[in-house]
Design a protein around this motif. Structure first.
Motif, PDB file in Angstrom:
ATOM      1  N   GLU A   1      15.647  -6.622 -16.947  1.00 21.47           N
ATOM      2  CA  GLU A   1      15.919  -7.758 -17.831  1.00 21.47           C
ATOM      3  C   GLU A   1      15.159  -7.502 -18.569  1.00 21.47           C
ATOM      4  O   GLU A   1      13.741  -7.880 -18.033  1.00 21.47           O
TER       5      GLU A   1
ATOM      6  N   ILE B   1      20.978  -6.850 -19.379  1.00 18.86           N
ATOM      7  CA  ILE B   1      21.794  -7.756 -20.303  1.00 18.86           C
ATOM      8  C   ILE B   1      23.413  -7.744 -20.963  1.00 18.86           C
ATOM      9  O   ILE B   1      24.577  -7.723 -20.863  1.00 18.86           O
TER      10      ILE B   1
ATOM     11  N   LEU C   1      25.276  -5.055 -18.854  1.00 22.07           N
ATOM     12  CA  LEU C   1      26.553  -6.020 -17.892  1.00 22.07           C
ATOM     13  C   LEU C   1      27.484  -7.273 -18.116  1.00 22.07           C
ATOM     14  O   LEU C   1      28.536  -6.848 -17.810  1.00 22.07           O
ATOM     15  N   LYS C   2      26.324  -8.162 -18.891  1.00 22.04           N
ATOM     16  CA  LYS C   2      27.329  -9.219 -18.625  1.00 22.04           C
ATOM     17  C   LYS C   2      28.819  -9.025 -19.836  1.00 22.04           C
ATOM     18  O   LYS C   2      29.803  -9.974 -19.615  1.00 22.04           O
ATOM     19  N   THR C   3      29.094  -8.073 -20.662  1.00 19.88           N
ATOM     20  CA  THR C   3      29.791  -8.388 -21.569  1.00 19.88           C
ATOM     21  C   THR C   3      31.107  -6.976 -20.760  1.00 19.88           C
ATOM     22  O   THR C   3      31.627  -7.093 -21.346  1.00 19.88           O
TER      23      THR C   3
ATOM     24  N   ASN D   1      27.578  -9.228  -8.176  1.00 16.73           N
ATOM     25  CA  ASN D   1      26.419  -9.740  -7.965  1.00 16.73           C
ATOM     26  C   ASN D   1      25.335  -9.349  -9.259  1.00 16.73           C
ATOM     27  O   ASN D   1      25.019  -8.016  -8.798  1.00 16.73           O
ATOM     28  N   LEU D   2      25.434  -9.638 -10.590  1.00 16.30           N
ATOM     29  CA  LEU D   2      24.841  -8.905 -11.293  1.00 16.30           C
ATOM     30  C   LEU D   2      23.477  -9.277 -11.434  1.00 16.30           C
ATOM     31  O   LEU D   2      22.514  -7.834 -11.765  1.00 16.30           O
ATOM     32  N   ASN D   3      22.881 -10.149 -11.226  1.00 14.50           N
ATOM     33  CA  ASN D   3      20.993  -9.813 -10.541  1.00 14.50           C
ATOM     34  C   ASN D   3      21.055  -8.853  -9.304  1.00 14.50           C
ATOM     35  O   ASN D   3      19.539  -8.497  -9.137  1.00 14.50           O
TER      36      ASN D   3
END
Length: 351
Positions: A19, A162, A164-166, A201-203
């Protein structure tokens, strides 16, 4: 943030993973002449980011999104745009997108003026964990995947979760195909996957990406150009996966890697190469991401495995199959034997 360095005989890649990596390292590219290659989907999402990060006068080539853009014609088009933009030897090519963009932009950087500085900024999970690292560049030609290509190491790879959120769920599943592949190759990654409460989970995905990159770096440093056979292990699940992908289509590359891994694990079991609790654990991981179909017309799909570049010189189908935690085996089969195993696996899935 994790810093990983890939050292090979042909070059060095600095991989910035975690990140904040994009904010920290992309700004260092501002103020120099850049040429950005991206696709329509990524440009629609990140147009302002691209022009803000790399300055408004950056040259840019926007390709239609998808594997169909990975062509010789588009490669020459990129090189033509670079020439029209006045790109010189001191300029940087930025591959801003997924695996297709990384492959074709990397090859353009390799060929233009005999090589320009290349920065990979992968925006898909699959590209972050796998294709942006290691220096493979290529385009498809005459209906053959990656027929024209070169090994060309990027100077930098900026891997930031960041992006990956889209991503839509399909793209997350696609990337998990390669992550689970690394789990089959690396005992530590397998344990993390098995213990995770939610592998979507993205984290979690941002964290395990660095583990996958470290594994690949260790392989590529020892066998950059696939001369010793070690790098071939990174194709675990891919022989059958590629054949099914070409024939059945519809699913993503990573999903087909998982399906290929399942079928090839079945073969390894039947050959007596794997036993105990490991097969059921790996199958559980695979099925948590993708439904493994009992494919029909499997003979026609299997024929496409004859074209796989890993096959032995005597024409036998060559598989890299998982056999235990962190271990894989190379299996060579005649076509009829290979087809028989695939058919048996499909029948077992009908029960």
């Amino acid at each position: 943030m994790t810093e990983i360095i890939l050292n090979t005989q042909t070059g060095k890649s600095n991989i910035h993973c975690g990140e904040g990596a994009f904010k920290e390292y992309a700004r260092k590219l501002k103020g120099v002449k850049n040429f950005v290659v991206t696709d329509t989907n990524v440009f629609a999402l990140y147009k302002d980011v691209i022009f803000s990060a790399f300055s408004g006068d950056a040259g840019i080539k926007i390709l239609p999104a998808g594997e169909r853009s990975k062509t010789y014609g588009n490669l020459i088009s990129i090189i033509g745009e670079m020439a029209r933009a006045g790109i010189t030897r001191d300029c940087t090519v930025i591959a801003f997108g997924g695996g297709v963009i990384g492959d074709i932009a990397g090859l353009a950087a390799c060929l233009y003026m005999r090589g320009l500085r290349l920065v990979q900024i992968p925006t898909t999970l699959l590209a972050q964990v796998d294709s942006s690292v290691g220096g493979k560049t290529a385009v498809d030609f005459k209906k053959v995947k990656n027929l024209i290509g070169a090994f060309y190491q990027p100077d930098e790879v900026i891997v930031d979760p960041i992006f990956l959120k889209t991503l839509p769920p399909r793209e997350i599943r696609c990337g998990l195909g390669e992550i689970i592949k690394y789990g089959a190759l690396d005992g530590g990654i397998y344990k993390k996957l098995s213990a995770a409460e939610d592998i979507f989970n993205l984290n979690f995905l941002g964290d395990i990406t660095a583990d996958c990159i470290r594994h690949k770096v260790g392989v590529v440093e020892k066998d950059e150009r696939e001369t010793t056979g070690l790098r071939k292990t990174l194709n675990l699940g891919h022989t059958t996966g590629h054949a099914f992908e070409l024939y059945y289509k519809r699913k993503s590359h990573g999903e087909f890697v998982l399906i290929g891994m399942y079928y090839e694990l079945f073969i390894a079991e039947k050959k007596g190469l794997v036993s105990g609790e490991y097969p059921s654990g790996l199958k559980k991981l695979i099925k948590s991401v993708v439904n493994v179909p009992p494919y029909k017309d499997i003979g026609e799909a299997a024929k496409l495995a004859k074209l796989d570049k890993k096959n032995s010189t005597d024409g036998k189908i060559t598989l890299i199959a998982p056999v235990s935690e962190g271990e894989c085996a190379e299996i060579r089969l005649g076509f009829e034997e290979y087809l028989s195993y695939l058919s048996d696996c499909a029948k077992s899935l009908e029960k």
